[in-house]
Motif scaffolding. Structure first.
Motif, PDB file in Angstrom:
ATOM      1  N   ILE A   1      49.751  33.696  49.786  1.00 25.97           N
ATOM      2  CA  ILE A   1      48.338  33.480  50.324  1.00 25.97           C
ATOM      3  C   ILE A   1      48.491  33.486  51.816  1.00 25.97           C
ATOM      4  O   ILE A   1      49.848  33.086  52.381  1.00 25.97           O
ATOM      5  CB  ILE A   1      47.720  32.178  50.258  1.00 25.97           C
ATOM      6  CG1 ILE A   1      46.411  32.234  50.592  1.00 25.97           C
ATOM      7  CG2 ILE A   1      48.570  31.116  50.415  1.00 25.97           C
ATOM      8  CD1 ILE A   1      45.520  30.980  50.293  1.00 25.97           C
TER       9      ILE A   1
ATOM     10  N   THR B   1      44.855  40.063  39.701  1.00 25.74           N
ATOM     11  CA  THR B   1      46.002  39.793  40.474  1.00 25.74           C
ATOM     12  C   THR B   1      45.883  39.475  42.021  1.00 25.74           C
ATOM     13  O   THR B   1      46.407  38.413  42.479  1.00 25.74           O
ATOM     14  CB  THR B   1      46.999  41.102  40.424  1.00 25.74           C
ATOM     15  OG1 THR B   1      47.301  41.521  39.130  1.00 25.74           O
ATOM     16  CG2 THR B   1      48.266  40.925  41.240  1.00 25.74           C
ATOM     17  N   SER B   2      44.990  40.338  42.996  1.00 22.04           N
ATOM     18  CA  SER B   2      45.158  39.831  44.240  1.00 22.04           C
ATOM     19  C   SER B   2      43.545  39.562  44.319  1.00 22.04           C
ATOM     20  O   SER B   2      42.631  39.852  43.730  1.00 22.04           O
ATOM     21  CB  SER B   2      45.323  41.235  44.829  1.00 22.04           C
ATOM     22  OG  SER B   2      44.520  42.304  44.577  1.00 22.04           O
TER      23      SER B   2
ATOM     24  N   GLY C   1      40.919  39.089  48.065  1.00 18.88           N
ATOM     25  CA  GLY C   1      40.826  39.067  49.443  1.00 18.88           C
ATOM     26  C   GLY C   1      39.322  38.648  49.844  1.00 18.88           C
ATOM     27  O   GLY C   1      38.455  39.374  49.166  1.00 18.88           O
TER      28      GLY C   1
ATOM     29  N   GLN D   1      43.780  36.327  52.276  1.00 19.42           N
ATOM     30  CA  GLN D   1      44.415  37.374  51.477  1.00 19.42           C
ATOM     31  C   GLN D   1      45.416  36.629  50.218  1.00 19.42           C
ATOM     32  O   GLN D   1      46.162  35.964  50.864  1.00 19.42           O
ATOM     33  CB  GLN D   1      45.240  38.413  52.418  1.00 19.42           C
ATOM     34  CG  GLN D   1      44.212  39.305  53.117  1.00 19.42           C
ATOM     35  CD  GLN D   1      43.158  40.076  52.329  1.00 19.42           C
ATOM     36  OE1 GLN D   1      43.876  40.490  51.185  1.00 19.42           O
ATOM     37  NE2 GLN D   1      41.983  40.430  52.896  1.00 19.42           N
ATOM     38  N   ILE D   2      44.854  36.859  49.262  1.00 17.33           N
ATOM     39  CA  ILE D   2      45.926  36.177  48.033  1.00 17.33           C
ATOM     40  C   ILE D   2      46.375  37.415  47.397  1.00 17.33           C
ATOM     41  O   ILE D   2      45.798  38.164  46.734  1.00 17.33           O
ATOM     42  CB  ILE D   2      45.191  35.215  47.069  1.00 17.33           C
ATOM     43  CG1 ILE D   2      44.399  34.180  47.794  1.00 17.33           C
ATOM     44  CG2 ILE D   2      45.921  35.085  45.888  1.00 17.33           C
ATOM     45  CD1 ILE D   2      43.757  33.189  47.005  1.00 17.33           C
ATOM     46  N   GLY D   3      47.721  37.682  47.361  1.00 12.64           N
ATOM     47  CA  GLY D   3      48.690  38.693  46.912  1.00 12.64           C
ATOM     48  C   GLY D   3      48.868  38.283  45.354  1.00 12.64           C
ATOM     49  O   GLY D   3      49.211  39.256  44.629  1.00 12.64           O
ATOM     50  N   ASP D   4      48.950  37.246  45.118  1.00 10.86           N
ATOM     51  CA  ASP D   4      49.112  36.804  43.605  1.00 10.86           C
ATOM     52  C   ASP D   4      48.430  35.612  43.086  1.00 10.86           C
ATOM     53  O   ASP D   4      49.005  34.612  43.362  1.00 10.86           O
ATOM     54  CB  ASP D   4      50.910  36.432  43.848  1.00 10.86           C
ATOM     55  CG  ASP D   4      51.104  36.303  41.961  1.00 10.86           C
ATOM     56  OD1 ASP D   4      50.525  36.224  40.936  1.00 10.86           O
ATOM     57  OD2 ASP D   4      52.305  36.051  41.816  1.00 10.86           O
ATOM     58  N   ILE D   5      47.399  35.739  42.543  1.00 11.98           N
ATOM     59  CA  ILE D   5      46.364  34.704  42.263  1.00 11.98           C
ATOM     60  C   ILE D   5      47.227  33.646  41.190  1.00 11.98           C
ATOM     61  O   ILE D   5      47.150  32.688  41.377  1.00 11.98           O
ATOM     62  CB  ILE D   5      44.995  35.130  41.606  1.00 11.98           C
ATOM     63  CG1 ILE D   5      44.376  35.858  42.777  1.00 11.98           C
ATOM     64  CG2 ILE D   5      44.274  33.903  41.080  1.00 11.98           C
ATOM     65  CD1 ILE D   5      43.070  36.584  42.007  1.00 11.98           C
TER      66      ILE D   5
ATOM     67  N   ASP E   1      41.209  42.643  43.101  1.00  9.68           N
ATOM     68  CA  ASP E   1      41.700  43.746  42.732  1.00  9.68           C
ATOM     69  C   ASP E   1      40.974  44.954  43.436  1.00  9.68           C
ATOM     70  O   ASP E   1      40.637  45.245  44.491  1.00  9.68           O
ATOM     71  CB  ASP E   1      42.171  44.190  41.266  1.00  9.68           C
ATOM     72  CG  ASP E   1      43.166  43.126  40.957  1.00  9.68           C
ATOM     73  OD1 ASP E   1      43.811  42.490  41.774  1.00  9.68           O
ATOM     74  OD2 ASP E   1      43.441  42.648  39.626  1.00  9.68           O
TER      75      ASP E   1
END
Length: 681
Positions: A238, A283-284, A286, A261-265, A314
């Motif tokens: 994040i 997965t992501s 934003g 921005q969260i790249g890997d929830i 996503d």
């Protein structure tokens, strides 16, 4: 923050006393007992100094104290609440003569702070001064020194924490949190000036970087409202930034604009809570928002509301408002009212929640099992990881070959139950309303579907929900069904409910009742169905569904050349059907009135031979029941003779339509000749 500020003031006071003593040439070691006594009186805790003390008086007044510790509460688990390898403090000398305390540096090296909450809710950082003796209580209170301290202004230079540790343990909730490798730099001019904090720390083997700015240091320390900006990131999970107003009230932590921005929830959730189970089907994430509010409520541990949100999960994009709340011991709850800029592919969304890779063990083929349906287990456990209500304004919904116009749908998720509601919505042609509920319970998962269509082509609906493409036409149709299981095969085999349709101006593909009537004349007894079909003006049927078998008792089809009645069943698990249909070539129709009741009915005259249609959907067979015709003739030979007469009259009028049977009809002179033909003699 206030409690630690007390420590800071006490330390500064002790340092001042130590410096004064140093000027008077008093040995520093002799100061330790007095410093410890004074600290205990002010805080009720023991101050342990096991390291050396070194003082400088030029160009700055400074002191370094090594290996210092503060005792823990009596009930605490850790031996010491605070310890550090070294404290290095320096005050500028000349400003003291102007009643200004300017801290040139304040450095804590390797501080270790252990915070604890007891089972009955006590906090070890709650400081209570030591109880005074009777003699101390009789002494008059000194107020001059406090007033004198207030006359001094306070300003800061470099404040640093190097390689710190903060551990927190809640004994009542059995929760532990550990922050290690803490390095922080604080830059502030004075108490009324802006402050900037920058640093890093380790939490569960991940580095968290942070930067914080506020417009007034004194407000931050006092826990009063202030304006500020914060940025932090934890790679690869994040990165977020926010800017706005903090601590507006006891229940309102923040009101700000933000971007995240969260790249890997799922990675982020497991990092924050190792006991977290289940998978969020994305997965992501934003989002940016014009207004973010964070706070709490009496029954909510933490809550958030986002307005003017631009959200992207996503490849799903939406705009609107989102709220989040977390109650103790419950899954997160999210409410959203959002608009989708493009049509929503419903199967693609549902696939997110049914992404299990495990397959069920292969079972031997039995009649009760669904032939041709998947036995792969659908892992729907993610439905338990989240609760919420999602109102979606969309530009169209896509379900396989169906596509709707713009409208609104509601998704409700609670306790592992996902409910889908779509009010009557326009399609390319006609309208469709839908309600579906999916309740996850492993092999006991329940599915309920309610569909209603008006003036809608039926073939796209049958293809989408039953994989049947044998019927065209438009009209009204309904389907109400429930099923149980976590595989496609189990759901189909357990399906129960009802269905029906009233169609007009279409075709029943693969079944040509005109050809079936001709087949009778050609003395065929068992043939496959071709690529043709039967055109109809009206086609009606209702079904009762049990264990995946759709039973019908009122099959009725009327076309320009043929009328058909019958009953039978569609076996969805076996992808097969069995119907007994009596098609009748329409040679003459007239309204007939019942002499007793006066009721008028349409009477059709023509050849009627019952046929059985059976077999798998991909290879249906048809078999005429000639014996039934013979029995009917024996019961009423005059009816056969009447039909022959009508047939001869109608042949001349319908040569083109009846070309296939014209020759044989002209050779029929007597009813018994027709029976011989049917018997193949």
């Amino acid at each position: 923050m206030k409690k630690f500020l007390i420590f800071l003031v006490v330390f500064l006071a002790l340092i001042g006393g130590g410096l004064f003593a140093a000027v008077k040439m008093v040995p520093l070691e002799a100061l330790k007992p007095k410093i410890q006594e004074t600290f205990h009186a002010a805080t009720g805790r023991d101050l342990i100094i096991t390291g050396g003390m070194r003082v400088t008086i030029w160009p700055d007044i400074g002191v370094k104290i090594g290996r210092v510790a503060i005792s823990n509460a009596a009930w605490g688990k850790a031996e010491q609440m605070v310890s550090l390898d070294e404290m290095d403090v320096a005050l500028k000398l000349m400003p003291l003569f102007e009643k200004r305390v300017e801290i040139d540096r304040f450095v804590l090296r390797a501080p270790r702070i252990y915070l604890e909450t007891s089972k009955n809710g006590q906090n070890n950082w709650d400081i209570t001064p030591a109880e005074k003796t009777a003699e101390e209580q009789d002494k008059p209170q000194k107020t001059e020194s406090a007033a004198a301290v207030q006359d001094f202004s306070l300003s800061f230079g470099a404040l640093k924490i190097v390689d710190g540790v903060v551990h927190f343990e809640d004994h009542g909730k059995a929760e532990k949190y550990a922050f290690d490798s803490i390095n922080v730099t604080v830059a502030a001019g004075n108490m009324d000036a802006p402050v900037a904090v920058e640093g890093q720390m380790q939490y569960r083997a991940r580095q968290l970087n942070f930067n914080f700015q506020a417009d007034k240091l004194s407000a931050v320390i006092a826990g009063k409202p202030f304006a500020g900006k914060a940025v932090f990131d934890v790679a690869p999970f994040i990165k977020t930034s926010l800017e706005g107003k903090f601590l507006q009230s006891a229940d309102n932590y923040l009101t700000a604009a933000t971007e995240t921005q969260i790249g890997d929830i799922n990675g982020l959730l497991k990092w924050l809570s190792p006991t977290h189970s289940g998978e969020i089907p994305f997965t992501s994430l934003g989002f940016s928002t014009g207004k973010l509010q964070l706070g709490k409520a009496p029954d909510v541990v933490f809550g958030a509301r986002l307005e003017n949100v631009a959200l992207k999960l996503d490849d799903f994009e939406m705009k609107g408002a989102v709220s989040f709340r977390q109650k103790a011991g419950a899954p997160p709850h999210i409410d959203a009212d959002v608009a989708l800029p493009v049509p929503l592919d419903v199967p693609a969304l549902m696939a997110r929640f049914a992404g299990g890779e495990d397959a069920a063990e292969e079972q031997p083929a039995e009649k009760t099992q669904a032939a041709g349906w998947s036995r792969d287990v659908m892992d729907l456990s993610a439905l338990h990881s989240l609760n919420g209500t999602f109102v979606l304004s969309h530009q169209g919904l896509i379900y396989k070959n169906l596509k709707s116009g713009a409208g609104k749908v509601t998704l409700t998720l609670a306790g592992g139950k996902l409910v889908f509601d779509m009010p009557e919505t326009g399609l390319d042609k006609g309208t469709l309303s839908a309600h579906a509920a999916l309740t996850e319970a492993g092999a006991g998962t329940m599915l309920q579907i309610d569909l209603q269509s008006k003036d809608m082509p039926v073939q796209p609906l049958l293809i989408a929900f039953a994989d049947i493409d044998k019927l065209t036409g438009a009209g009204t149709a309904y389907f109400n069904g429930t099923a149980k299981g976590n595989t496609q095969a189990a759901l189909v085999s357990s399906l129960g409910g009802k269905a029906g349709f009233h169609l007009r101006d279409g075709m029943l593909h693969g079944v040509n009742f005109v050809d079936i009537t001709k087949m009778v004349q050609k003395k065929l007894s068992n043939v496959g169905l071709g690529d043709g079909g039967t055109e109809f003006a009206n086609f009606d049927a209702t079904f009762a569904i049990q264990n995946g078998v759709m039973k019908n008792e009122d099959f009725y089809l009327r076309g320009p050349l043929v009328e058909a009645k019958g009953k039978g069943q569609v076996d969805l698990p076996q992808q097969a059907m069995t119907f007994r249909i009596t098609p009748q070539m329409i040679l003459k129709q007239a309204m007939q009135e019942n002499a007793e009741t006066g009721e008028k009915t349409l009477k059709t005259t023509g050849i009627a031979v019952p046929v059985d249609i059976y077999g798998p959907w991909t290879a249906l067979k048809i078999k005429p029941d000639y014996a039934a015709v013979i029995q009917d003739a024996l019961r009423d030979p005059e009816k056969i003779e009447e039909n022959v007469k009508v047939i001869k009259e109608e042949v001349e009028k319908n040569l083109e339509n009846l070309k296939g049977i014209e020759k044989e009809l002209k050779n029929i002179e007597k009813p018994e000749d027709l029976l011989r033909g049917l018997l193949g003699q």
